[in-house]
Design an enzyme around this catalytic site. Structure first.
Site, mmCIF file in Angstrom:
data_model
loop_
_atom_site.group_PDB
_atom_site.id
_atom_site.type_symbol
_atom_site.label_atom_id
_atom_site.label_comp_id
_atom_site.label_asym_id
_atom_site.label_seq_id
_atom_site.Cartn_x
_atom_site.Cartn_y
_atom_site.Cartn_z
ATOM 1 N N LYS A 78 0.853 -1.194 0.000
ATOM 2 C CA LYS A 78 0.000 0.000 0.000
ATOM 3 C C LYS A 78 0.886 1.240 0.000
ATOM 4 O O LYS A 78 1.927 1.266 0.674
ATOM 5 C CB LYS A 78 -0.897 -0.028 1.254
ATOM 6 C CG LYS A 78 -1.892 1.121 1.346
ATOM 7 C CD LYS A 78 -2.785 0.972 2.591
ATOM 8 C CE LYS A 78 -3.840 2.085 2.660
ATOM 9 N NZ LYS A 78 -4.718 1.948 3.849
ATOM 10 N N SER A 158 -9.780 2.280 2.929
ATOM 11 C CA SER A 158 -8.858 2.981 2.060
ATOM 12 C C SER A 158 -7.908 2.049 1.317
ATOM 13 O O SER A 158 -7.310 2.475 0.337
ATOM 14 C CB SER A 158 -8.045 3.982 2.880
ATOM 15 O OG SER A 158 -7.225 3.304 3.827
ATOM 16 N N SER A 182 -10.088 0.007 7.269
ATOM 17 C CA SER A 182 -9.546 0.039 5.903
ATOM 18 C C SER A 182 -8.870 -1.238 5.420
ATOM 19 O O SER A 182 -8.520 -1.327 4.245
ATOM 20 C CB SER A 182 -8.555 1.189 5.760
ATOM 21 O OG SER A 182 -9.268 2.364 5.572
HETATM 22 N N1 GLN Z 1 -13.170 4.641 6.307
HETATM 23 C C1 GLN Z 1 -12.545 5.100 7.513
HETATM 24 C C2 GLN Z 1 -12.160 6.538 7.365
HETATM 25 O O1 GLN Z 1 -12.424 7.094 6.361
HETATM 26 C C3 GLN Z 1 -11.387 4.235 7.869
HETATM 27 C C4 GLN Z 1 -10.149 4.560 7.171
HETATM 28 C C5 GLN Z 1 -9.009 3.694 7.571
HETATM 29 O O2 GLN Z 1 -9.179 2.689 8.254
HETATM 30 N N2 GLN Z 1 -7.822 4.118 7.143
HETATM 31 O O3 GLN Z 1 -11.601 7.125 8.237
#
Ligand code: GLN
Length: 495
Positions: A78, A158, A182
């Site tokens: 990532k 994400s 995410s």
């Molecule tokens: N969807 C969540 C957010 O937007 C989690 C993001 C994540 O785990 N990096 O914060």
């Protein structure tokens, strides 16, 4: 015949050790698959030469009988992980061209274990999002499609690039990070496995920070066994991260006995939302029956503060983000805006941040700055911290009453359409994280396992939440769920 890139980590490892394949052809197969999958937009940067060089070295190590655990296994990283001399842009324009002179601890550990990095994976900007639409490098497309329409679906976020790449067999496995879901939400949307370990299990050093008290790295893989193999290589104490905990790392693969008799699984009533689609509720019940059939005891439990988890998360995460992202000022990293004659240093900061950050990141920075500001700190940030303790205590209470793990759905829906107008309201998007954020607030390990499909043929995942540091137990439960569910579907190749 299975193509080499379609193998998982364990299968490829065994094939390499048995000399049925070599690392070079395995790496080439993945690079070829990546090339023909540009429509998915999963990778933002490729490192084919380094990958093939490392594959040659891996083949030599394999031949000499001196191969480390992940020797010759091609993976994706990532783009939130700093990778030495390889662009690391976190899905953001403000980090355009940033090439770190250092390697994150987790990616270094994977390299030390012999893994081969194919390139960097697309993601929501600074890991903020649930659909991979906030990336400056464009949205990622889910390799899965509904049976009856050709709509482009989100892979989740994400870590959407990671999930799409693993599901489409562009790499054997990938790293993800999970601040509020995410790893687990995109894993669920793409029909793969994703585990977020206990906070402090994996070093955060060298990972671009979003919300430091919540962020954890973890593997995204094709099977539970692969998750166990990869997690063993990723975790361990690191003196460079003060929140990294110094406890032994078991061989997680060895924990996959398939025996879950004497385990007690809690089913939290607060997760049965009114709006939960029937298909997901049914799958949840099926999962509960699978674990019961395998010998586990099932108990209904209550986690009374669950309803406050989302608002708490969406105060704490932006607060920490606003502080972490203050460092992007056009001086030290990445991009600096064009300045006009006479512009001051303040103009430089303002212009750089205005053009460097996307809308979602700006929204979080404004919320975060607001909740931390002098007059509102107690009313919002401090209150959220108190509620966070209550959420954590809910879990401690059920664990102290003999619950070993908790079973819930991973997400409140299957993958939705990219550009879905119902999700243009940020709060609607935040609702995606309803089943995952509690785990980050409490610092617990949790895994999403693909367990079935909905009537449109899209994958659905179930989440198992474990006790702190009990990833071995958690993986074993997930292994049983995986075996019982027998989910084997793959997306049809249209890309
Ligand atoms: N969807 C969540 C957010 O937007 C989690 C993001 C994540 O785990 N990096 O914060």
């Amino acid at each position: 015949m299975t193509k080499l890139n379609e193998l998982g980590l364990a299968a490829a490892r065994d094939a390499l050790l048995a000399r049925e394949a070599n690392a070079y052809e395995l790496t080439e197969a993945c690079l070829l698959a990546i090339e023909s999958a540009s429509k998915l937009n999963a990778f933002v940067h490729l490192t084919p030469e380094t990958a093939l060089d490392r594959a040659t070295t891996a083949d030599q190590q394999l031949a000499s009988g001196d191969a480390p655990a992940l020797c010759g296994l091609p993976i994706g990283i990532k783009d939130l992980f700093c990778t030495k001399d390889v662009p690391t842009q976190a899905g953001s324009r403000i980090l355009e061209g940033f090439t770190p002179p250092y390697e994150s601890t987790v990616s270094q550990k994977l390299l030390d274990a012999g893994a081969i990095m194919l390139g960097k994976l697309n993601m929501d900007e600074f890991a903020m999002g649930s659909s991979n639409e906030t990336s400056f490098f464009g949205e990622v497309v889910n390799p899965w499609r509904r049976k009856n329409d050709g709509c482009r679906l989100t892979p989740g976020g994400s870590s959407g690039g990671s999930a799409a790449a693993v599901a489409a067999d562009l790499c054997l496995a990938a790293t993800g990070t999970d601040t509020g879901g995410s790893i687990r939400q995109p894993a669920s949307f793409c029909g793969i496995t994703g585990i977020k370990p206990t906070y402090g299990r994996c070093s955060r050093w060298g990972i671009v920070a979003f919300a430091s008290s919540l962020d954890q790295a973890g593997p995204m893989t094709k099977t539970v066994r692969d998750a166990a193999i990869m997690l063993t290589a990723m975790c361990g104490h690191d003196a460079k991260d003060s929140t990294s905990v110094d406890i032994p790392v078991p061989n997680f693969e060895a924990a996959l006995s398939g025996d879950i008799r004497r385990k007690t699984i809690g089913i939290p009533k607060e997760y049965l939302l009114d709006q939960l689609p029937n298909e997901i509720a049914t799958l949840w019940t099926a999962g509960r029956d699978m674990l019961a059939t395998a010998g586990a005891k099932i108990v209904d439990i209550s986690l009374p503060h669950t309803e406050f988890a989302l608002p708490t998360y969406y105060v704490i995460a932006p607060a920490e983000a606003s502080s972490n992202l203050a460092r992007y000022d056009g001086v030290r990293f990445g991009r600096r805006a064009q300045l006009a004659p006479g512009d001051s240093i303040v103009d430089m900061y303002e212009k750089t941040r205005a053009e460097g950050f996307g809308a979602e990141v700006k929204r979080r920075l404004m919320v975060g700055t607001y909740v931390l500001s002098a007059g509102f700190y107690d009313a919002h940030y401090n209150r959220a911290r108190k509620v966070r303790s209550l959420i954590k205590k809910d879990f401690e209470d059920v664990f102290s009453q003999g619950i070993d793990a908790i079973l819930t759905p991973s997400t409140p829906s299957a993958a939705f359409e990219l550009g879905d107008s119902a999700k243009t309201d940020p709060v609607q998007m935040y609702l995606n994280d309803i089943f995952t954020v509690t785990v980050n607030l409490a610092g617990l390990p949790a895994i999403s396992v693909p367990t079935g499909t909905n009537s449109e043929g899209l994958p659905l995942g179930l989440q198992l939440i474990g006790q702190p540091w009990q990833e071995d137990e958690l993986l074993n439960l997930a292994f049983v769920l995986e075996q019982s569910a027998g989910f084997q579907d793959k997306p049809k190749c249209w890309w």
